[in-house]
Design an enzyme around this catalytic site. Sequence first.
Site, mmCIF file in Angstrom:
data_model
loop_
_atom_site.group_PDB
_atom_site.id
_atom_site.type_symbol
_atom_site.label_atom_id
_atom_site.label_comp_id
_atom_site.label_asym_id
_atom_site.label_seq_id
_atom_site.Cartn_x
_atom_site.Cartn_y
_atom_site.Cartn_z
ATOM 1 N N ASP A 1 0.737 -1.686 0.158
ATOM 2 C CA ASP A 1 0.665 0.189 -0.173
ATOM 3 C C ASP A 1 0.590 1.274 -0.136
ATOM 4 O OD1 ASP A 1 -3.050 1.547 0.225
ATOM 5 O OD2 ASP A 1 -1.889 1.869 1.990
ATOM 6 N N GLU B 1 0.753 -0.396 -5.159
ATOM 7 C CA GLU B 1 -0.497 0.529 -5.000
ATOM 8 C C GLU B 1 0.571 2.024 -5.743
ATOM 9 O OE1 GLU B 1 -3.563 2.979 -3.121
ATOM 10 O OE2 GLU B 1 -1.719 2.815 -2.561
#
Length: 724
Positions: free
Chosen positions: A400, A453
């Site tokens: 993330d 990401e």
Amino acid sequence: MHALDLGRCNRPFDWLGPHRHGEEWYIGTVAHGAAAVEIVLSDGRTRPAQRCAEGVFIAVLPGRPGGYTADSYRLRIQWPTGKDTICDPYAFAPLLTEGTLRAFHAGELSRPGDLLGAHVLHIGDTTGVHFSVWAPNAQRVSVVGDFNQWDGRRHVMRRHEQEGLWEIFIPHVRAGALYKFELLDRHGTLLPLKADPMARQTEMPPATASVVAAPLTITWHDASWIEHRASMEFDYAPLSIYEVHVGSWQWDEHGRPLTWDALAKRLIPYVQAQGFTHIELLPVSEYPFGGSWGYQPIAMYAPTARLGTPDAFARFVDSCHVAGIGVIVDWVSAHFPSDEHGLRDFDGTALYEHSDPREGVHQDWDTLIYNYGRHEVRQFLLGSAVEWIRHFHIDGLRVDAVASMLYRDYSRAEGEWIPNKHGGRENLEAIAFLQELNATIAREHAGILVMAEESTAWPGVTRRIDQGGLGFNYKWNMGWMHDCLRYMQRDPLYRRYHHDDLTFGMVYAYSEKFVLPLSHDEVVHGKGSLIARMPGDRWQQFANLRAFYGFMWGHPGKKLLFMGGEFAQQREWHHDRPLDWHLLDDPLHRGMQQLVGDLNRLLIHEPALHRASHDPEGFQWVVGDDTHNSVYAFLRYGGEHVPPILVVCNFTPEVRHRYRVGVPEGGIWRELCNTDSGHYGGSNLGNGGQLHADANGQHGQPYSLELLLPPLATLILRPDRSEA
């Protein structure tokens, strides 16, 4: 004695346990609240201990060959409520070896979770728990828990000075015990109780204690899956991911989120029926705040207690593998929350984070940034990543907020950040960490996918490390997603003026290996659901979304769809509510669900749709400039002897009759998918399931098809070579 009594002695093993003094031995123990303490020797004889301070007792014993060891005596403690006969925790030798200590200090401990934290051990005939923690700047560290009345004076730990590690073996503690660490900072100030950074199990939030985890008892059934995974060439394989927030996917009859065992019975068959190849779980590392959806984890080694035990999570993963479904977990190494029981100022100093807020604080999320330049911190994070793979058999990590890791000035104004040693904005330590993460996983765990990401134009996210890249397997294509959703939200009347929103993605499609994400981030924070963002009346909204899904599944790149998108969830997603499954009573929602399942099956069964996702030879525009009609057509190729796939999209509500599209082969072309089919809720216009390509060359191709293009629809066709 006074320091021992107050729990302020940082070298308790110098005084407690057995020690020789001339010809005699003495045994010291701390037992606040005890009425009396006596030593019970292995031959049954007893010796009373004298109270030397309120909670400190010392017994004097005669000399004996070999002295007094952990198995030669017991402590019998008279409490107001009864007697305990226990092994003396201060009679045990240290368990962390010199080699382990050196490796930890150098950041070379490959599996820190196997040595640090809390582990049930058998030493001789004694069962207990070995606790260890890193706190180099603490004056004293104790283990407190439900086994010692949370009294920090009872079990002060042994300090390893140079490495900053503390350890103690506490006999008779069992799996399931609750515990934390009590620390005095370097000034002797008592800190808030800290959860174990290495805990493999936690209390159910909002409670915050760590739990002594039992070893997993699961019998794994996924050996063949893991063997196949190790040999899988994912770049050439179909990959369609169902992204799930497990706490809000579906609730039980009592209005509660499903447990891991219940999810195994409901979610896995559903994902199978929908044709997805993988499930991606929003973070399941334990986290205190439900509203963070798991993206502010506080126990990087522990599955959240909200859904069951670690064994239950392992059973879920095993069941997925038996069903032929991979499991990807969102993993957060960019930051951690500032809860006082967590990593913040763990030993009274900025230990895991940076001390300067210009480096150590995420302004957007009010969280703290890991100090990737510290060997011990990097090792802690690497150990967590490997733990999920090795311990729980997961198939991949989606890392993330990678963009926030790469840039020192991420979301910061001038003067709010510190340049790197070269004066630049790149976070060199974070870059090195990400490269080490990917290299470690690739080297030690074949077939594991690691996805980034990453929302910027950072070059080489999926490039090999030895070529200067970060080494990820895939990167989420955020630009493609934003462009496409911006286009789809427009009234079809004006789409002709924004035609390149859908074509621009192919300009950079092969600069990285991409996943095309329609993730949870696109259906929160006032953005509304995917279906609610489509223009037009209700029928047109569904037609638009169906056409877009057809375009997406035909487009190069792996696929990801957040839960609810497959049946056109109408309201915005909320983590505290289950999806609106009653919508499937409506034929339009049910048709959308059927379409997504059919697209996934096409992706799997048609090699041209998945074999060359990252190869420019696998894609060719046929019609990319028909701005007036908002029509797009492209070919997908899968290599020699693989039939090509033609994808044609009409993003207006106008029916296009006798629309010519060039193709590379003559003969019969079969309509594999028509998003306007009545089965999906469309108007059921099309080409009768098949049509003939004639020698009227178009668009640089030797043959062409004369198509009826349904309104707001995508067609997917393939030549029928069996007729050749």
